[in-house]
Motif scaffolding. Sequence first.
Motif, mmCIF file in Angstrom:
data_model
loop_
_atom_site.group_PDB
_atom_site.id
_atom_site.type_symbol
_atom_site.label_atom_id
_atom_site.label_comp_id
_atom_site.label_asym_id
_atom_site.label_seq_id
_atom_site.Cartn_x
_atom_site.Cartn_y
_atom_site.Cartn_z
ATOM 1 N N GLY A 1 0.817 -1.201 0.000
ATOM 2 C CA GLY A 1 0.000 0.000 0.000
ATOM 3 C C GLY A 1 0.854 1.256 0.000
ATOM 4 N N TYR A 2 0.493 2.227 0.846
ATOM 5 C CA TYR A 2 1.219 3.498 0.915
ATOM 6 C C TYR A 2 2.399 3.460 1.900
ATOM 7 C CZ TYR A 2 -2.799 5.612 -1.465
ATOM 8 O OH TYR A 2 -3.776 5.941 -2.365
ATOM 9 N N THR A 3 2.597 2.333 2.540
ATOM 10 C CA THR A 3 3.531 2.265 3.666
ATOM 11 C C THR A 3 4.950 2.686 3.305
ATOM 12 O OG1 THR A 3 2.220 0.410 4.486
ATOM 13 C CG2 THR A 3 4.338 0.781 5.548
ATOM 14 N N LEU A 4 5.382 2.439 2.067
ATOM 15 C CA LEU A 4 6.766 2.721 1.676
ATOM 16 C C LEU A 4 6.927 4.048 0.935
ATOM 17 C CD1 LEU A 4 7.933 -0.838 0.529
ATOM 18 C CD2 LEU A 4 8.081 0.233 2.793
ATOM 19 N N LEU A 5 5.927 4.903 1.039
ATOM 20 C CA LEU A 5 6.011 6.193 0.357
ATOM 21 C C LEU A 5 7.243 6.986 0.817
ATOM 22 C CD1 LEU A 5 4.565 8.060 -1.662
ATOM 23 C CD2 LEU A 5 3.282 9.006 0.260
ATOM 24 N N ALA B 1 -4.113 8.158 3.997
ATOM 25 C CA ALA B 1 -3.176 7.027 4.016
ATOM 26 C C ALA B 1 -1.860 7.392 3.349
ATOM 27 C CB ALA B 1 -3.808 5.824 3.313
ATOM 28 N N SER B 2 -1.925 8.228 2.305
ATOM 29 C CA SER B 2 -0.695 8.608 1.617
ATOM 30 C C SER B 2 0.192 9.471 2.519
ATOM 31 C CB SER B 2 -1.012 9.356 0.316
ATOM 32 O OG SER B 2 -1.706 10.553 0.571
ATOM 33 N N PHE B 3 -0.406 10.376 3.303
ATOM 34 C CA PHE B 3 0.389 11.172 4.238
ATOM 35 C C PHE B 3 0.969 10.288 5.343
ATOM 36 C CE2 PHE B 3 -1.781 15.015 2.540
ATOM 37 C CZ PHE B 3 -0.638 15.788 2.341
ATOM 38 N N ALA B 4 0.198 9.291 5.780
ATOM 39 C CA ALA B 4 0.692 8.366 6.797
ATOM 40 C C ALA B 4 1.902 7.589 6.283
ATOM 41 C CB ALA B 4 -0.421 7.399 7.210
ATOM 42 N N GLY B 5 1.954 7.392 4.950
ATOM 43 C CA GLY B 5 3.065 6.662 4.349
ATOM 44 C C GLY B 5 4.385 7.407 4.383
ATOM 45 N N LEU B 6 4.359 8.683 4.792
ATOM 46 C CA LEU B 6 5.597 9.453 4.917
ATOM 47 C C LEU B 6 6.343 9.138 6.213
ATOM 48 C CD1 LEU B 6 4.336 12.915 3.607
ATOM 49 C CD2 LEU B 6 5.780 11.270 2.394
ATOM 50 N N LEU B 7 5.682 8.408 7.128
ATOM 51 C CA LEU B 7 6.344 7.991 8.368
ATOM 52 C C LEU B 7 7.158 6.725 8.101
ATOM 53 C CD1 LEU B 7 3.391 8.463 10.891
ATOM 54 C CD2 LEU B 7 5.380 9.956 10.595
ATOM 55 N N ALA C 1 3.001 8.634 -7.823
ATOM 56 C CA ALA C 1 1.810 8.333 -8.621
ATOM 57 C C ALA C 1 1.676 6.829 -8.863
ATOM 58 C CB ALA C 1 1.864 9.081 -9.951
ATOM 59 N N MET C 2 2.790 6.158 -9.180
ATOM 60 C CA MET C 2 2.714 4.716 -9.435
ATOM 61 C C MET C 2 2.473 3.936 -8.147
ATOM 62 S SD MET C 2 2.713 4.519 -12.622
ATOM 63 C CE MET C 2 2.960 2.828 -13.128
ATOM 64 N N LEU C 3 2.995 4.416 -7.022
ATOM 65 C CA LEU C 3 2.667 3.783 -5.738
ATOM 66 C C LEU C 3 1.174 3.898 -5.443
ATOM 67 C CD1 LEU C 3 5.482 4.653 -3.147
ATOM 68 C CD2 LEU C 3 4.559 2.396 -3.646
ATOM 69 N N ILE C 4 0.609 5.063 -5.757
ATOM 70 C CA ILE C 4 -0.830 5.249 -5.557
ATOM 71 C C ILE C 4 -1.621 4.258 -6.404
ATOM 72 C CG2 ILE C 4 -2.751 6.830 -6.048
ATOM 73 C CD1 ILE C 4 -0.857 9.135 -5.197
ATOM 74 N N VAL C 5 -1.230 4.114 -7.663
ATOM 75 C CA VAL C 5 -1.920 3.164 -8.550
ATOM 76 C C VAL C 5 -1.799 1.747 -7.991
ATOM 77 C CG1 VAL C 5 -1.954 2.151 -10.859
ATOM 78 C CG2 VAL C 5 -1.605 4.610 -10.586
ATOM 79 N N GLY C 6 -0.580 1.382 -7.563
ATOM 80 C CA GLY C 6 -0.391 0.049 -6.997
ATOM 81 C C GLY C 6 -1.198 -0.162 -5.734
#
Length: 435
Positions: free
Chosen positions: A51-55, A182-188, A250-255
């Motif tokens: 998911g967004y975890t590795l942003l 969730a995407s902002f949470a992925g910045l942690l 963007a590709m992480l979001i799609v995934g």
Amino acid sequence: MADITDSGTAASKFGPRKSSWKYIGPGIVVAATGVGAGDLVATLIAGSKFGYTLLWAAVIGCVVKISLAEAAGRWHLATGRTLFEGWRSLGRWTTGYFAVYVVIWGFVYGATAMSSSALPIVALFPDGPGLKTWAVITGLIGLVFVWFNQYAVFEKVMTVLIGIMFVVVVYVAIRVAPDVGASFAGLLPVLPDGSLLYTLGLIGGVGGTITMAAYGYWVNAKGWTNTGWMKVMRLDNRVAYITTGIFVVAMLIVGAELLHASQIALTKGDQGLVDLGAILEERFGATTAKLFLVGFFATSFSSLIGVWHGVSLMFADFVERWQLDRKGVPVDEGTVAEVAAGRRERSLPFRAYLLWLTFPPITLLFLDQPFGLVVGYGVLGAFFMPFLALTLLWLLNSSRTPAEWRNGKLSNTLLAAGGLLFIVLCVQQVRDLPW
């Protein structure tokens, strides 16, 4: 007296009075070249698994790449010498390594780039010629384009291609309706179980190729040849990797949105983007799917012509240095300024390497890449990024660089961290090879 740079803007021969967006160019080229279809697939798979975890890893990766490309550009501008001249000053071992690397890597990469560019065309026109035919056609188009056009035209075409990439990738990310929270949470910084290698790959992989070393050559080809252009180069470089970062996000979001929730698995390698095209068609219709395939082609073909141009410039410099060494002739500091005038783009070694990237790899398209070459390509490719990071660290902390342009604490920290990261990735990549 003012002169006219490749951007068509009047500027002092010592550089512009201040950095400006109107000068940007080499960064766009390195961003378009460095992000290939395989990078986008790797990012998609990371998003589909975690998911967004590795942003946060994608953001750190962009910072590492900014430091590496800035170091390459700073060497060219601060010393008036090319990167290969710097490598040569470290000892003859660098010449031997680069000679083997550039021959084997170019042979296998040529086939890979042509196949990657052909895949979306076959998906768009399934009733047309087959994959191998389209691969040969794209390779020949790349050859003719780079052969007959110099940097100014090359940069304009790369700008169009990255514009297409950008619009398509961001459009698809918006269509899948990202979860902003969730995407902002992925910045942690978080490491889920089993995510270490994906994390390292995101930090070190996307946009990290030999084209980062070519950045300094494109800076010179643009007409930037002294420290008066340093601020412009740094702005240009930041734009390049912020753009790359947007691609990755963007590709992480799609995934994360399209694949993670549905537990859909993609094929590894470039074929994964064709799979994604089919998923997009099912979810959003044929128009979105076809638009995505056009973006896939822009991504792949920009990498093809970027390597055809940038690595050929490096090879021409390698041959020039080798010839001077054989004759015992000291390197003339005027060499770099001549690059901006396009002398190397018209040279025999430049065009010889163009032919090497195009015609011998065509045989691999029909031999399905012999085992030994795949192993050699993988080993040499794995060792290049540590080689680049650590040699830049060496050069930019030595008397070879004027004191005012040597590394500061931040540059040293980022280059050292990047070097260690690439060593870890190198060991892992070598372990994963089909020995």
